[in-house]
Design an enzyme around this catalytic site. Sequence first.
Site, mmCIF file in Angstrom:
data_model
loop_
_atom_site.group_PDB
_atom_site.id
_atom_site.type_symbol
_atom_site.label_atom_id
_atom_site.label_comp_id
_atom_site.label_asym_id
_atom_site.label_seq_id
_atom_site.Cartn_x
_atom_site.Cartn_y
_atom_site.Cartn_z
ATOM 1 N N CYS A 82 45.023 82.649 75.185
ATOM 2 C CA CYS A 82 46.168 83.301 74.726
ATOM 3 C C CYS A 82 47.046 83.432 75.986
ATOM 4 O O CYS A 82 46.350 83.911 77.204
ATOM 5 C CB CYS A 82 46.325 84.663 74.017
ATOM 6 S SG CYS A 82 47.923 85.707 73.657
ATOM 7 N N CYS B 233 48.465 83.771 56.258
ATOM 8 C CA CYS B 233 49.534 82.628 56.211
ATOM 9 C C CYS B 233 50.006 81.438 57.077
ATOM 10 O O CYS B 233 50.188 79.781 56.146
ATOM 11 C CB CYS B 233 51.288 83.770 55.612
ATOM 12 S SG CYS B 233 51.825 84.292 57.677
ATOM 13 N N CYS C 13 47.701 91.430 57.254
ATOM 14 C CA CYS C 13 47.524 89.473 57.357
ATOM 15 C C CYS C 13 47.475 89.219 56.482
ATOM 16 O O CYS C 13 45.875 89.527 55.612
ATOM 17 C CB CYS C 13 46.450 89.413 58.629
ATOM 18 S SG CYS C 13 45.876 87.649 58.564
ATOM 19 N N CYS D 26 54.135 84.357 68.555
ATOM 20 C CA CYS D 26 53.532 84.662 66.673
ATOM 21 C C CYS D 26 53.693 86.390 66.540
ATOM 22 O O CYS D 26 53.872 86.343 65.270
ATOM 23 C CB CYS D 26 51.444 84.808 67.070
ATOM 24 S SG CYS D 26 51.162 86.149 68.651
ATOM 25 N N ASN E 39 60.877 44.397 45.692
ATOM 26 C CA ASN E 39 61.652 45.396 46.698
ATOM 27 C C ASN E 39 62.513 46.236 45.164
ATOM 28 O O ASN E 39 63.652 45.973 45.153
ATOM 29 C CB ASN E 39 62.613 44.524 47.651
ATOM 30 C CG ASN E 39 62.807 46.124 48.146
ATOM 31 O OD1 ASN E 39 62.900 46.894 47.773
ATOM 32 N ND2 ASN E 39 63.474 45.160 49.768
ATOM 33 N N PHE E 40 61.209 46.886 44.723
ATOM 34 C CA PHE E 40 62.205 48.337 43.773
ATOM 35 C C PHE E 40 62.564 49.132 44.968
ATOM 36 O O PHE E 40 62.922 50.743 44.150
ATOM 37 C CB PHE E 40 61.470 48.504 42.959
ATOM 38 C CG PHE E 40 61.582 47.137 41.607
ATOM 39 C CD1 PHE E 40 62.123 46.356 41.847
ATOM 40 C CD2 PHE E 40 59.657 47.747 41.118
ATOM 41 C CE1 PHE E 40 61.798 45.282 40.783
ATOM 42 C CE2 PHE E 40 59.552 46.127 40.093
ATOM 43 C CZ PHE E 40 60.614 45.424 40.145
ATOM 44 N N CYS F 149 51.601 81.583 62.329
ATOM 45 C CA CYS F 149 51.643 82.075 63.658
ATOM 46 C C CYS F 149 50.604 81.050 64.508
ATOM 47 O O CYS F 149 50.922 81.448 65.645
ATOM 48 C CB CYS F 149 50.742 83.111 63.817
ATOM 49 S SG CYS F 149 49.005 83.687 62.971
ATOM 50 N N CYS G 169 64.755 49.542 48.088
ATOM 51 C CA CYS G 169 65.563 49.942 49.320
ATOM 52 C C CYS G 169 66.896 50.360 48.452
ATOM 53 O O CYS G 169 67.143 50.313 47.431
ATOM 54 C CB CYS G 169 66.241 48.070 49.096
ATOM 55 S SG CYS G 169 65.661 47.670 51.691
#
Lengths: 446, 433
Positions: free
Chosen positions: B346, B382, B379, B352, B135-136, B385, B138
């Site tokens: 839709c 990205c 557009c 959006c 356990n390195f 939306c 916590c």
Amino acid sequence: MSASTRTDGIVAGRLDPATLEANFADLHPPLDPHEARVAADRCYFCHDAPCVTACPTSIDIPLFIRQIATGVPEAAARTIFQQNILGGMCARVCPTETLCEEVCVREVAEGKPVLIGQLQRYATDTLMAKGEHPFARDAPTGRRVAVVGAGPAGLACAHRLAMNGHEVTLYDARPKPGGLNEYGIAAYKTVDGFAQAEVDWLMRIGGIVQEHGKALGRDLDLDALRESYDAVFLGVGLAGVNALRTRGEDRDGVQNAVDFISKLRQADDLAALPVGRRVVVIGGGMTAIDAAVQSRLLGAEEVTMVYRRGPEEMAASRFERDLATSKGVRIVFNAQPVRIRGKKDGTERRVEFAYTRYGPDGFEVTDETFEIRADQVLKAIGQTLYEPPQALALKRGKIRVDAAGRTSVAGVWAGGDCASGGDDLTVTAVAEGRDAAEDIHKALMS
Amino acid sequence: MADLTTDFAGIKSPNPFWLASAPPTDKEYNVRRAFEAGWGGVVWKTLGLDPHVVNVNGPRYGAVWGADRRLLGLNNIELITDRPLEVNLREIKQVKRDYPDRAMVVSLMVPCEEDPWKFILSQVEDTGADGVELNFGCPHGMSERGMGSAVGQVPEYIEMVTRWCKQNTRMPVIVKLTPNITDVRKPAKAAKDGGADAVSLINTINSITAVDLDNFAPEPTIDGKGSHGGYCGPAVKPIALSMVSEIARDPDLQGLPISGIGGVTTWRDAAEFIALGCGSVQVCTAAMTYGFKIVQEMVSGLGQWMDDKGHADLDAIRGRAVPNVTDWKYLNLNYVTKARIDQELCISCGRCFAACEDTSHQAIAMKPGRVFEVIDEECVACNLCVNVCPVENCITMERMAPGTVDPRTGRMVEAEYANWTTHPNNPAAKAAE
């Protein structure tokens, strides 16, 4: 208990007090904070939201719901009250299923709208329970306005005028303010004296003097009011009731539904309120539904609502119709009363109906008839404007107003059910009263 | 059903679902219940030297919730075991004896000196445990005493302690890594150099879940004060996946087995960790939220998916996604997509539109009747939306066919792959050479 649901005639005490109490409990029990947050989380915060457009008072619904979702229902209430000072009552009585919730994108997509009405109630109840009135009056203007009618339109108008710094005298013909909020509307929609509590809360704005027992035409004269005040707003509602014009209408046991409801709303003890074993309600609007459902809840064995046209033309919404049938009301469409018959002592009373239909020449009454036994007949075929002042121009039986609520008489505005335009809804009356107040303010301050 | 048996660094288990070293594996009672429920293995909650530690008696956890109190993230300030070493060892031995087919790994944390490690390893070996996990990781409490993440944040210490352990035990040694560092490959490399048989990650992330605004105190609050804890649960999964992938695709770390930890809540989460190279997965928060029974959903779900896809065993899926994790500079700049809104699906909420109009590229038009349409000229694909749309598959990203003209740039979409290192407009193109 002396009477039961099967006792003939029109008698009181058909049900025991516990059953009556359960029957007339809150139709929609209030949401608790967790339920409200979960319900609020369903809102998509739509851009230019359809629900806002559908609300006659244009409450910013996505904003107030987001305020609930983020744990500040008090802020949500302020958002609501800015647009609709009777937001608490509207949350209870608005036919949301034909307004905001009908166009909610989640109703359109899934048939399950965001619970806008119940969320509005959660927000407004929260703020009102804190005893907070969220508005303060502007500096006094020295102007005085008479508001005639203390129903939704008059209350909204009076509050907005007072907020704008004017002195308001609020007249009403009845002994209590509230109009239909107090005397109409089914009891299970506004329990625990909410209508009066709301008026008391609203009055805390200050600057409003109430005068009860003053009716226009009887105790008040429009010309005299115009003399004494800088402006007059009429929100007198529809105090007249349409008659059936049917033989036998004058018999005992035949009553206007509005009177039945008003008596019920004012009753201290529902067990003392008489109702027929068999009740026939004639009409297809909200008043008819409220009368029919409450007759059943009082212990009538059979309640039949008869409407002269088909379900698609009924003024009461689908939700209201379903509510009625779920309470055991039978709805008969396409029939109208021909006469009311029965013995002089009130027994064996029945209503004879004729079926109606749309023939080649339009709506017509057929020769085919049937009878329904009726210990009590409640008439709910519409209300009318009662003896309006001569000077006012009318439009289809209502006081003619323009978009700002101005009547044909200078210095006189009108709104609510008595005025032309808009549906006869509490929320519409609030919008009209509020907008007229703003127009009066503009007129007085220019 | 597909074969879910697992051989992780020589440690065998009937399925890859292990309970992580944490409160659920604190003692015999819990672990027996876990094995009865179907867990493939456990990593016994971290043992230390006697005298055992004393835990706080105020709240040990804090949480972040979604709507309807769905638990999204959990924060924990509990220390390692607060029971005597001898008790733990006796229980481990009994449970392993009764469940020989399950993986029994024992988590350890003692001071950074060789003798304590030597001592505790020999004790654990006597229990018949299958392996140890160092356990390195916590991040709270023990790190203030020079253990846990205080070791995990110094690669030299990791290497040193790992080497001691390897020299003092025949059991496989797994090194558990902390995410509270800048580059997880460095501690992983140190573990490998020290001879570790495997690494497991991530341990929890330093966190304060909330601030009590009435008392101005961090939560969870103990007598008006709070200390950072370790964050875990669904919220940390993306961080864990990224760190796992860093190790999985590092040429210097090839072949180092990885046990994936961090927000594994469903079979799908587990499959994703395995696809990024993990040989087993470890679960804690999901079990703490729903109880041990969830492993049944994990086993059946993973099995069904593998059957549906024709994957016979875990080797068939392990690491399959690793070759597709790449550097940004190698992403294909000639891959051009445009958002497409399915008007049938839709629901006209306009999210959006609000997102694109206010915060992106003004590439969605709101037309009369609440009709929303993408403006291809604007557009940039990205994906915002898509991400904010409440309806699944209503908005999709559709690739523009090579040879067509991108209305935004006015340039033809080319079929050939081209990336940042070759793009003429990239000022760094040459510097990268």
